[in-house]
Write a protein that holds these residues in place. Structure first.
Motif, PDB file in Angstrom:
ATOM      1  N   ASP A 204       1.097  -0.871   0.043  1.00  0.00           N
ATOM      2  CA  ASP A 204      -0.123  -0.184  -0.190  1.00  0.00           C
ATOM      3  C   ASP A 204       0.606   1.195  -0.251  1.00  0.00           C
ATOM      4  O   ASP A 204       0.505   2.598  -0.097  1.00  0.00           O
ATOM      5  N   ASP A 205       2.338   1.514   0.572  1.00  0.00           N
ATOM      6  CA  ASP A 205       3.006   2.586   0.812  1.00  0.00           C
ATOM      7  C   ASP A 205       3.226   2.727  -0.997  1.00  0.00           C
ATOM      8  O   ASP A 205       3.899   3.697  -0.492  1.00  0.00           O
ATOM      9  N   SER A 206       3.270   1.244  -1.854  1.00  0.00           N
ATOM     10  CA  SER A 206       3.957   2.207  -2.499  1.00  0.00           C
ATOM     11  C   SER A 206       2.596   3.355  -3.710  1.00  0.00           C
ATOM     12  O   SER A 206       3.390   3.663  -4.777  1.00  0.00           O
ATOM     13  N   PHE A 207       1.872   3.486  -3.142  1.00  0.00           N
ATOM     14  CA  PHE A 207       0.601   4.293  -3.533  1.00  0.00           C
ATOM     15  C   PHE A 207       0.830   5.934  -2.750  1.00  0.00           C
ATOM     16  O   PHE A 207      -0.150   6.503  -3.729  1.00  0.00           O
ATOM     17  N   ASN A 208       1.446   5.941  -1.722  1.00  0.00           N
ATOM     18  CA  ASN A 208       1.648   6.630  -1.484  1.00  0.00           C
ATOM     19  C   ASN A 208       1.923   8.510  -2.547  1.00  0.00           C
ATOM     20  O   ASN A 208       1.324   9.092  -1.977  1.00  0.00           O
ATOM     21  N   PHE A 210       0.828   8.862  -4.752  1.00  0.00           N
ATOM     22  CA  PHE A 210      -0.551  10.025  -5.155  1.00  0.00           C
ATOM     23  C   PHE A 210      -1.011  10.764  -4.307  1.00  0.00           C
ATOM     24  O   PHE A 210      -1.671  11.848  -5.083  1.00  0.00           O
ATOM     25  N   ASP A 211      -1.100  10.851  -3.217  1.00  0.00           N
ATOM     26  CA  ASP A 211      -1.562  11.755  -2.318  1.00  0.00           C
ATOM     27  C   ASP A 211      -0.216  12.645  -1.719  1.00  0.00           C
ATOM     28  O   ASP A 211      -0.636  13.977  -1.340  1.00  0.00           O
ATOM     29  N   GLU A 212       0.863  12.190  -1.628  1.00  0.00           N
ATOM     30  CA  GLU A 212       1.998  13.542  -1.812  1.00  0.00           C
ATOM     31  C   GLU A 212       2.406  14.298  -2.503  1.00  0.00           C
ATOM     32  O   GLU A 212       3.270  15.044  -2.530  1.00  0.00           O
ATOM     33  N   PHE A 213       1.719  13.653  -3.980  1.00  0.00           N
ATOM     34  CA  PHE A 213       2.221  14.657  -5.450  1.00  0.00           C
ATOM     35  C   PHE A 213       1.312  15.773  -5.164  1.00  0.00           C
ATOM     36  O   PHE A 213       0.825  16.531  -4.768  1.00  0.00           O
ATOM     37  N   VAL A 242     -12.174   8.167  -7.861  1.00  0.00           N
ATOM     38  CA  VAL A 242     -12.066   7.475  -7.024  1.00  0.00           C
ATOM     39  C   VAL A 242     -10.747   8.713  -6.367  1.00  0.00           C
ATOM     40  O   VAL A 242      -9.853   8.282  -4.801  1.00  0.00           O
ATOM     41  N   CYS A 243     -10.152   9.102  -6.101  1.00  0.00           N
ATOM     42  CA  CYS A 243      -9.010   9.968  -6.172  1.00  0.00           C
ATOM     43  C   CYS A 243      -9.333  12.343  -6.373  1.00  0.00           C
ATOM     44  O   CYS A 243      -9.437  11.861  -7.336  1.00  0.00           O
ATOM     45  N   LYS A 244      -9.101  12.684  -5.321  1.00  0.00           N
ATOM     46  CA  LYS A 244      -9.027  14.076  -5.713  1.00  0.00           C
ATOM     47  C   LYS A 244      -7.733  14.669  -5.296  1.00  0.00           C
ATOM     48  O   LYS A 244      -8.023  16.342  -5.177  1.00  0.00           O
ATOM     49  N   SER A 245      -6.316  14.438  -5.197  1.00  0.00           N
ATOM     50  CA  SER A 245      -5.271  14.653  -5.172  1.00  0.00           C
ATOM     51  C   SER A 245      -4.736  15.370  -6.294  1.00  0.00           C
ATOM     52  O   SER A 245      -5.634  15.461  -7.068  1.00  0.00           O
ATOM     53  N   GLU A 246      -3.855  16.453  -5.960  1.00  0.00           N
ATOM     54  CA  GLU A 246      -3.255  16.743  -7.418  1.00  0.00           C
ATOM     55  C   GLU A 246      -2.886  16.039  -7.598  1.00  0.00           C
ATOM     56  O   GLU A 246      -3.243  17.183  -9.042  1.00  0.00           O
ATOM     57  N   ILE A 247      -2.661  14.975  -8.007  1.00  0.00           N
ATOM     58  CA  ILE A 247      -2.036  14.362  -9.646  1.00  0.00           C
ATOM     59  C   ILE A 247      -3.257  14.391 -10.397  1.00  0.00           C
ATOM     60  O   ILE A 247      -2.844  13.337 -11.218  1.00  0.00           O
TER      61      ILE A 247
END
Length: 570
Positions: A204-208, A210-213, A242-247
């Protein structure tokens, strides 16, 4: 229908569903469909339509019915009716639970139609309401379907991550699942196998990232705009569901590569025609989206110099004709027109009709044969193998009524005008956007007009009564051969008929002028516009997925050598 009757209907329907006896279920449903029930409460009405929709869902499933069959529409109509009714009921534990089940089953139905993007918000709502475990399972399966349908491997892996996260979030609620609902997650089920495979291959950590970008913004204004797009899930990007992060702050979904026969008559521009057309559609969408964003920042009473060049008529209806409304109307027109552009793209790309029929192609006609009066599917679409094109047909039914099919569009938001009615008034007739509060006061508290209408109706009824009495007197005079009396009443008859003709002229003028303009509140227009832009956004994405699916299906029968080609970008 009283509560006892509702319970009896629901229990009998459940028994027939569990037994799998579809013949008896069909007979049972037909018996009830023939009745128009009055319900003791809105909650009972919602429960009835939910139960009826479940029955139709079993009877008219895509695996057993033609994808375009009229009966399939009944499933969506009943779920939409149930959802519309339950939304009008005050929230309570019972209504929340029922709404969660309606949302989940409607989402499942949309997913079965190929509408893998349209169903996500409904799954999310069911999970938000009461952590519905069925919604967790269904959404995880839908995420795997999306992962299998896209061409970008990085996006595919994030959908795997989302599915795995949903299965983890499900664990506290697994015990609430019925035995048949556990099949996908129990040993031997697809989700059980996926969970094991995922944890063997991913952390799961390998997808961090996506939120850190962090996006590099040109200005605060740009940042606010892009954030608004992401929060409302308006990017042409499958990850934004499924995601609202800046990426996800990019409209990244385009056309995948597809196979073309070598043809030395084609110029480089010819070969890039479809990619250029898809870019054009995306660009128009982005412009409409930006107009919407700008409109949201303008107050209803804000004045702009663009239309200060003339004095405006006060039509006494709370009309708003400022820059905000102009942006909203322009966005609506652009977005609605994109459906016809998508239809034209599909018509040309899939060779549905000869190019001489171009002027007959728009979204309504895309799915049917162009000759003949009755609705029959285009023979190239009849098999329904490309479920993303099928999805566009079902979106059409939410836009406007399709001849021969029960109306779905009116149940999307029963209290609002239909998309097609707004568009027709905006493009061809007259549409005035009004201030919500002012229009409510004018239409509901116009005492003078109400009294005038009541006096008119009373006077009209009185004249009709007098005319009936006079006609009877004429008949009596004729039978008694009293000519003087007959002539006297003939004169009275003529006078009454002239008076009624005058009133009918007034009534017609009232009908003509009151129906001349469609009035819609600014709040309703914004609500409809948000619904429309999401349908358009998903349709643009379904078009991309349809092209990709078509390419994958063709690869199975491809002969010869295929040379890859890079798409030039700027």
């Amino acid at each position: 229908m009283k509560y006892e009757q509702l319970v009896e209907f629901s229990l009998k329907a459940d028994d027939l569903l569990l037994s799998g006896d579809l013949v008896k279920l069909q007979v049972y449903v037909d018996e009830h469909e023939a009745h128009e029930y009055q319900f003791d409460s809105a909650l009972y009405e919602a429960q009835y339509y939910y139960a009826l929709a479940n029955c139709y869902s079993a009877l008219y499933h895509p695996r057993t019915s033609k994808w375009y069959s009229q009966e399939m529409v009944k499933v969506a109509v009943c779920y939409r009716k149930a959802l519309a009714v339950i939304n009008s009921v005050e929230a309570s534990p019972n209504t929340i639970r029922l709404k969660s089940m309606i949302c989940t089953n409607l989402a499942n139905h949309l997913s079965s139609q190929g509408r893998a993007l349209c169903c996500i918000e409904l799954y999310d709502e069911a999970i938000r309401l009461d952590n519905n475990p069925v919604a967790y399972v269904a959404k995880a399966r839908n995420e795997l379907f999306i992962a299998d349908s896209i061409y970008d491997s990085g996006h595919r892996e994030y959908h795997y991550y989302t599915a795995a996260k949903l299965l983890e979030e499900l664990k506290p609620f697994e015990e609430l699942l019925e035995p048949e609902q556990r099949i996908p997650i129990d040993e031997g089920g697809r989700l059980h196998h996926f969970r094991s495979w995922y944890h063997e291959n991913y952390e799961d950590d390998s997808f961090n990232y996506f939120d850190e970008f962090k996006e590099q913004f040109e200005s605060d204004r740009q940042k606010k705009y892009l954030s608004w797009c992401a929060d409302n899930r308006l990017f042409i990007n499958d990850l934004n569901d499924v995601c609202k992060s800046e990426i996800v702050y990019q409209d990244v979904l385009g056309l995948s590569s597809f196979t073309q026969r070598f043809n030395d008559l084609l110029s480089e521009t010819d070969e890039l025609t479809y990619h250029g057309n898809y870019d054009e559609i995306k660009n128009d969408y982005c412009y409409a989206r930006y107009l919407m964003y700008q409109a949201m920042s303008i107050e209803n009473d804000e004045i702009h110099y663009f239309n200060k060049t003339f004095q405006h008529v006060d039509t006494r209806c709370g009309a708003i004709d400022n820059l905000k409304v102009s942006h909203l109307k322009s966005a609506f027109k652009i977005l609605y027109s994109l459906f016809d552009k998508i239809a034209y793209f599909i018509h040309r790309f899939f060779d549905l009709n000869d190019i001489s029929k171009d002027n007959k192609i728009y979204i309504d006609k895309l799915f049917q044969k162009l000759n003949g009066k009755s609705w029959k599917p285009n023979e190239k679409l009849e098999g329904g193998q490309n479920h993303f094109i099928n999805a566009l047909f079902f979106i059409l039914q939410e836009l406007r009524d399709v001849k021969g099919f029960e109306s779905v569009s009116k149940w999307i938001n029963p209290s609002a005008e239909k998309f097609s009615e707004i568009r027709n008034a905006m493009e061809h007739r007259s549409l005035v956007v009004v201030d919500t509060e002012s229009y409510h006061l004018i239409t509901n508290f116009d005492i003078v007009n109400k009294l005038s209408t009541e006096r008119f109706n009373s006077g009209y009824s009185e004249l009709e009564t007098k005319l009936d009495e006079t006609n009877q007197k004429i008949a009596n005079a004729r039978r008694s051969k009293t000519k003087d009396l007959e002539q006297k009443n003939r004169a009275r008859q003529k006078k009454l008929e002239d008076e009624l003709a005058g009133l009918n002229s007034q009534r017609y003028e009232k009908q003509k002028l009151s129906s001349h303009t469609l009035h819609i509140t600014v709040d309703d227009l914004e609500v409809r516009l948000f619904s429309l832009i999401k349908l358009v956004r998903n349709s643009i994405m379904y078009l991309s997925l349809a092209i990709n699916l078509d390419s994958e299906m063709k690869k199975e029968h491809q002969e010869g050598i295929a040379l890859p080609r890079d798409i030039p970008l700027r």
